[in-house]
Design a protein around this motif. Structure first.
Motif, PDB file in Angstrom:
ATOM      1  N   GLU A   5       0.813  -1.225   0.000  1.00 32.33           N
ATOM      2  CA  GLU A   5       0.000   0.000   0.000  1.00 32.33           C
ATOM      3  C   GLU A   5       0.846   1.274   0.000  1.00 32.33           C
ATOM      4  N   LEU A   6       2.160   1.128   0.129  1.00 32.03           N
ATOM      5  CA  LEU A   6       3.025   2.315   0.217  1.00 32.03           C
ATOM      6  C   LEU A   6       2.812   3.295  -0.941  1.00 32.03           C
ATOM      7  N   PRO A   7       2.832   2.853  -2.209  1.00 23.98           N
ATOM      8  CA  PRO A   7       2.654   3.824  -3.292  1.00 23.98           C
ATOM      9  C   PRO A   7       1.351   4.622  -3.193  1.00 23.98           C
ATOM     10  N   ALA A   8       0.236   3.938  -2.942  1.00 19.56           N
ATOM     11  CA  ALA A   8      -1.054   4.632  -2.834  1.00 19.56           C
ATOM     12  C   ALA A   8      -1.069   5.575  -1.631  1.00 19.56           C
ATOM     13  N   ASN A   9      -0.461   5.157  -0.526  1.00 17.91           N
ATOM     14  CA  ASN A   9      -0.422   5.998   0.672  1.00 17.91           C
ATOM     15  C   ASN A   9       0.391   7.268   0.428  1.00 17.91           C
ATOM     16  N   VAL A  10       1.569   7.113  -0.196  1.00 18.77           N
ATOM     17  CA  VAL A  10       2.400   8.285  -0.492  1.00 18.77           C
ATOM     18  C   VAL A  10       1.679   9.207  -1.470  1.00 18.77           C
ATOM     19  N   ASN A  24      10.666  29.267   6.349  1.00 19.25           N
ATOM     20  CA  ASN A  24       9.885  29.666   7.526  1.00 19.25           C
ATOM     21  C   ASN A  24       8.958  28.562   8.021  1.00 19.25           C
ATOM     22  N   LYS A  25       9.450  27.340   7.977  1.00 19.62           N
ATOM     23  CA  LYS A  25       8.674  26.200   8.464  1.00 19.62           C
ATOM     24  C   LYS A  25       9.032  25.932   9.915  1.00 19.62           C
ATOM     25  N   ARG A  26       8.028  25.527  10.671  1.00 20.51           N
ATOM     26  CA  ARG A  26       8.250  25.252  12.085  1.00 20.51           C
ATOM     27  C   ARG A  26       7.907  23.821  12.471  1.00 20.51           C
ATOM     28  N   PHE A  27       7.387  23.032  11.533  1.00 20.53           N
ATOM     29  CA  PHE A  27       6.983  21.655  11.829  1.00 20.53           C
ATOM     30  C   PHE A  27       7.319  20.790  10.629  1.00 20.53           C
ATOM     31  N   VAL A  28       8.030  19.688  10.877  1.00 16.59           N
ATOM     32  CA  VAL A  28       8.461  18.787   9.807  1.00 16.59           C
ATOM     33  C   VAL A  28       7.671  17.485   9.907  1.00 16.59           C
ATOM     34  N   ILE A  29       7.131  17.068   8.771  1.00 16.43           N
ATOM     35  CA  ILE A  29       6.434  15.784   8.663  1.00 16.43           C
ATOM     36  C   ILE A  29       7.316  14.899   7.783  1.00 16.43           C
ATOM     37  N   ILE A  30       7.630  13.691   8.257  1.00 18.72           N
ATOM     38  CA  ILE A  30       8.569  12.834   7.543  1.00 18.72           C
ATOM     39  C   ILE A  30       7.888  11.564   7.047  1.00 18.72           C
ATOM     40  N   ALA A  31       8.256  11.184   5.822  1.00 21.29           N
ATOM     41  CA  ALA A  31       7.827   9.922   5.219  1.00 21.29           C
ATOM     42  C   ALA A  31       8.968   9.444   4.336  1.00 21.29           C
ATOM     43  N   GLY A  32       9.045   8.127   4.098  1.00 19.72           N
ATOM     44  CA  GLY A  32      10.073   7.664   3.170  1.00 19.72           C
ATOM     45  C   GLY A  32      10.616   6.284   3.484  1.00 19.72           C
ATOM     46  N   LEU A  33      11.742   6.018   2.883  1.00 19.55           N
ATOM     47  CA  LEU A  33      12.412   4.729   2.972  1.00 19.55           C
ATOM     48  C   LEU A  33      13.848   4.953   3.454  1.00 19.55           C
ATOM     49  N   VAL A  34      14.381   4.177   4.191  1.00 21.18           N
ATOM     50  CA  VAL A  34      13.973   2.969   4.875  1.00 21.18           C
ATOM     51  C   VAL A  34      13.728   3.352   6.340  1.00 21.18           C
ATOM     52  N   THR A  35      12.623   2.867   6.919  1.00 18.41           N
ATOM     53  CA  THR A  35      12.232   3.289   8.271  1.00 18.41           C
ATOM     54  C   THR A  35      13.365   3.155   9.273  1.00 18.41           C
ATOM     55  N   ASP A  76       2.363   5.016   7.657  1.00 16.67           N
ATOM     56  CA  ASP A  76       2.045   4.129   6.535  1.00 16.67           C
ATOM     57  C   ASP A  76       2.635   4.630   5.215  1.00 16.67           C
ATOM     58  N   CYS A  77       3.480   5.646   5.308  1.00 17.03           N
ATOM     59  CA  CYS A  77       4.246   6.125   4.145  1.00 17.03           C
ATOM     60  C   CYS A  77       5.729   5.877   4.358  1.00 17.03           C
ATOM     61  N   CYS A  78       6.029   4.913   5.206  1.00 15.60           N
ATOM     62  CA  CYS A  78       7.398   4.464   5.457  1.00 15.60           C
ATOM     63  C   CYS A  78       7.400   2.943   5.331  1.00 15.60           C
ATOM     64  N   ALA A  79       8.564   2.404   5.065  1.00 14.56           N
ATOM     65  CA  ALA A  79       8.684   0.946   4.972  1.00 14.56           C
ATOM     66  C   ALA A  79      10.122   0.549   5.256  1.00 14.56           C
ATOM     67  N   SER A  80      10.250  -0.661   5.751  1.00 15.68           N
ATOM     68  CA  SER A  80      11.565  -1.198   6.060  1.00 15.68           C
ATOM     69  C   SER A  80      11.493  -2.707   5.949  1.00 15.68           C
ATOM     70  N   PRO A  81      12.470  -3.347   5.292  1.00  8.70           N
ATOM     71  CA  PRO A  81      12.394  -4.803   5.160  1.00  8.70           C
ATOM     72  C   PRO A  81      12.432  -5.516   6.502  1.00  8.70           C
ATOM     73  N   LYS A  82      13.049  -4.909   7.488  1.00  4.41           N
ATOM     74  CA  LYS A  82      13.086  -5.464   8.842  1.00  4.41           C
ATOM     75  C   LYS A  82      12.845  -4.328   9.827  1.00  4.41           C
ATOM     76  N   ASP A  83      12.227  -4.650  10.934  1.00  7.59           N
ATOM     77  CA  ASP A  83      12.140  -3.742  12.086  1.00  7.59           C
ATOM     78  C   ASP A  83      11.365  -2.452  11.830  1.00  7.59           C
ATOM     79  N   HIS A  84      10.400  -2.474  10.920  1.00 10.83           N
ATOM     80  CA  HIS A  84       9.612  -1.263  10.643  1.00 10.83           C
ATOM     81  C   HIS A  84       8.875  -0.791  11.903  1.00 10.83           C
TER      82      HIS A  84
END
Length: 194
Positions: free
Chosen positions: A30-35, A118-129, A151-159
């Motif tokens: 589901e990663l592609p659709a979620n991103v 001028n951003k004050r809040f960072v939202i992170i998504a990506g690979l590898v968790t 649900d916009c992150c993934a890791s082959p182990k330990d997600h």
């Protein structure tokens, strides 16, 4: 752009072919659709996006020490592994930064760009968790309130274990279908108190 989102930036980390191999695709289909959902929501609502990508030279001149001993590293410039996944291609005007580290914040340009925007809040998504997402999230949380789109992150182990380890550093976790609601909540409870 709606003013209510002016403080937020979405950081997409290493959404490249090398980091989404078949095994990870099978575990996180589901990663592609979620991103896509998160990117579309951010673009529609006016939340800026920064793309962080890995890119290394063939001659090993910018490889991390761990990899210099061997003959391979993911994301050599021009390689299939360095290709951006189709659901994470930047639009014109969206900044792209290239790193040769696990941690995007080891690039001075990363924090400087966020501050310049001028951003004050960072939202992170990506690979590898468990690696690049984990390192960047830890660094970001020392500079800015930071959330993670789980649900916009993934890791082959330990997600899931990696996400749990990040819980003490992030303002919170969100999901692709609740990101705007959570940003609203974070603004009320976090940003308004800064």
């Amino acid at each position: 752009m709606p003013d209510k989102w002016k403080d937020y930036v979405l950081m997409l980390i290493d959404l490249q072919s090398a980091f989404y191999p078949e095994g990870t695709q099978a575990a996180f289909p589901e990663l592609p659709a979620n991103v896509e959902r998160v990117v579309a929501a951010c673009r529609t609502e006016g939340i800026d996006i920064i793309h962080i990508r890995s890119r290394f030279q063939k001659d090993k001149s910018d490889w991390m020490p761990k990899y210099k001993k061997g003959n391979s590293i993911p994301c050599i410039e021009g390689s299939k592994g360095a290709e951006v996944l189709p659901f994470a291609i930047e639009l014109e005007g969206e900044p792209v930064l290239y790193k040769q580290t696990f941690d995007a914040f080891l690039l001075p340009d990363t924090a400087e760009l966020i501050q310049k925007m001028n951003k004050r809040f960072v939202i992170i998504a990506g690979l590898v968790t468990k690696i690049c997402v984990f390192h960047a999230t830890l660094s970001s949380s020392q500079l800015f309130p930071t959330g993670i789109v789980e649900d916009c992150c993934a890791s082959p182990k330990d997600h899931e274990e990696s996400l749990q380890r990040l819980d003490e550093y992030v303002v919170g976790r969100t999901r692709s279908d609740t990101i705007l609601k959570d940003c609203e909540r974070w603004r009320e409870h976090i940003l308004n108190s800064l």
